[in-house]
Design an enzyme around this catalytic site. Sequence first.
Site, short mmCIF file in Angstrom:
data_model
loop_
_atom_site.label_atom_id
_atom_site.label_comp_id
_atom_site.label_asym_id
_atom_site.label_seq_id
_atom_site.Cartn_x
_atom_site.Cartn_y
_atom_site.Cartn_z
N VAL A 1 -1.81 -6.02 -5.83
CA VAL A 1 -2.63 -4.94 -6.37
C VAL A 1 -1.75 -3.81 -6.88
CG1 VAL A 1 -4.48 -3.29 -5.84
CG2 VAL A 1 -4.48 -5.55 -4.76
N GLU A 2 -0.69 -3.52 -6.16
CA GLU A 2 0.17 -2.38 -6.50
C GLU A 2 1.03 -2.64 -7.74
OE1 GLU A 2 0.50 0.64 -5.54
OE2 GLU A 2 -0.85 0.70 -3.84
#
Length: 534
Positions: free
Chosen positions: A143-144
């Site tokens: 996600v990051e």
Amino acid sequence: MLRRLSALAGAMILAGCVSTDSTDKTNIPPVVKAPQTKPADFHKHAASAEQIANRLWSAGQPSGNDIIELDATELEDLWQRIQLQMSFNVPQTRPIVEQRNFYSNHQAYLDRVASRAQPFLFHIVQELEKRQMPLELALLPIVESAFDPFAYSHAAASGMWQFMPATGKRFGLKQNFWYDGRRDVVASTRAALDYLQYLHDKLEGDWLNAIAAYNSGEGRILAAIKRNKQKRLPTDFWSLDLPSETTAYVPKLLALVDILKRPDDFDIVWKFIANEPKIDVVELSNQIDLTIAAEMAGLSVAELQALNPGFSQWATDPDGPHHLVLPVNQVETFRQKLAQTPSKDLLRWKRYTVAKGDTLGKIAQKHGTNISAIQRINKLDGSNIRLGQHLMLPVSAGDEADYSLSQVAQVQQQQTNSGTKLEYTVKDGDTLWDISREHKVTVADLTKWNTLTQRSTLKPGQTLAIWQPAAATGNTAGISRTVTYKVRKGDSLARIAQRFSVSVSDIVKWNNINTGNYLQPGQQLKLMVSMTQV
């Protein structure tokens, strides 16, 4: 990490999540008994146990009253090790379904994520297990940053875990001319797990709120919780009034969790990553030139930098950290050569005579070092130097043109336009960094060969020229080993080939398969799987 599988009567099925067929009491599928040692603040989700049991059942596992114990550390696939220990409940809300649909429609993106994660994921999983933190957090770098340790955001967040400068310093990540701990995968993983554990404890033991706070800051989540308490409203993540970015952030993670729990339901393949260490950390006592270190480890400079993205210059930080991340199979060779090499030979030096108009700052800038390093090496108390004074300066072992290291740490290895020219067609989602790693070249060379800049946007269908030395051409087999794969219900040769990055023809050849016959659940296949370390 231990899970027990039991093929007992339906009354023993966890939380009643598996229904049995009353007409056939001999075919009750095995179930996973939830461990008794999990931390109490984990979210329980019996469905994941059911799915694991069903997969084992479809693959021909024993029935009756047999009891099977699975140790997650003994599984061959690292994704399965994570899957077996996941515990978050994933509600089928619209935000999660929308994010899940995106991921399930972008198999190529998940393939690239797996490729980037391959060297580092085992380390992250081990650290989570040591701390008894949820294994779902191993998916957070997707996600990051999509597992890109060189990722840099417009907001100045950097690294695989996307630390802002201040937060990085708060959790012990050094940032200076030589080194940025936010990009150091080992250091930033330690800091990220420290931060997440701190947020979990601060936010009343709620992991979803902790994850939301990792994105938007603890102050914002605490303020939202306070508002809800004043209104006598629930304070779980789903009840809080948060910025749109944060309300989408947690569903992104949960969507990935859902897909990893039941990939077959979405026709998704998680590329095989061996459940074994890929990297090790070697402690040093002195600064070392990255070219010299790479030679000692039997790697290219680009390969060394791929594992050590925290180093921003041509050498490690003179003040530390004094460590290097290396492929496990190169560590012993490196240590032997390190022990045989005097400390003075870990760097190359030059004698410089101070000229008219020189300052320490000008000299440092000209020679790719910094003032403090010059002062320490030459035992200078201040910044005063005199005309004709001799100074010892550390210099890179490679040619200056091969060391265009910048603050985004794009390393250079020695490459020229000789050897074999390849043409690469850009795919959706490709980056210069992905392509450079795949072909073992540097980003700077790719930009030079194709008249691009390092911030150029690539377009699907675009053709790039790639030059590879003759010695490297065709030498792509790398390290491999035999993996035993048990066919599951719904498997096909194409799907298995996709997962393990091999060809259908090779699977047929290795296993003497008659392509006119169907694969059978429980059938065992021998696969020669690449175990490339970097």
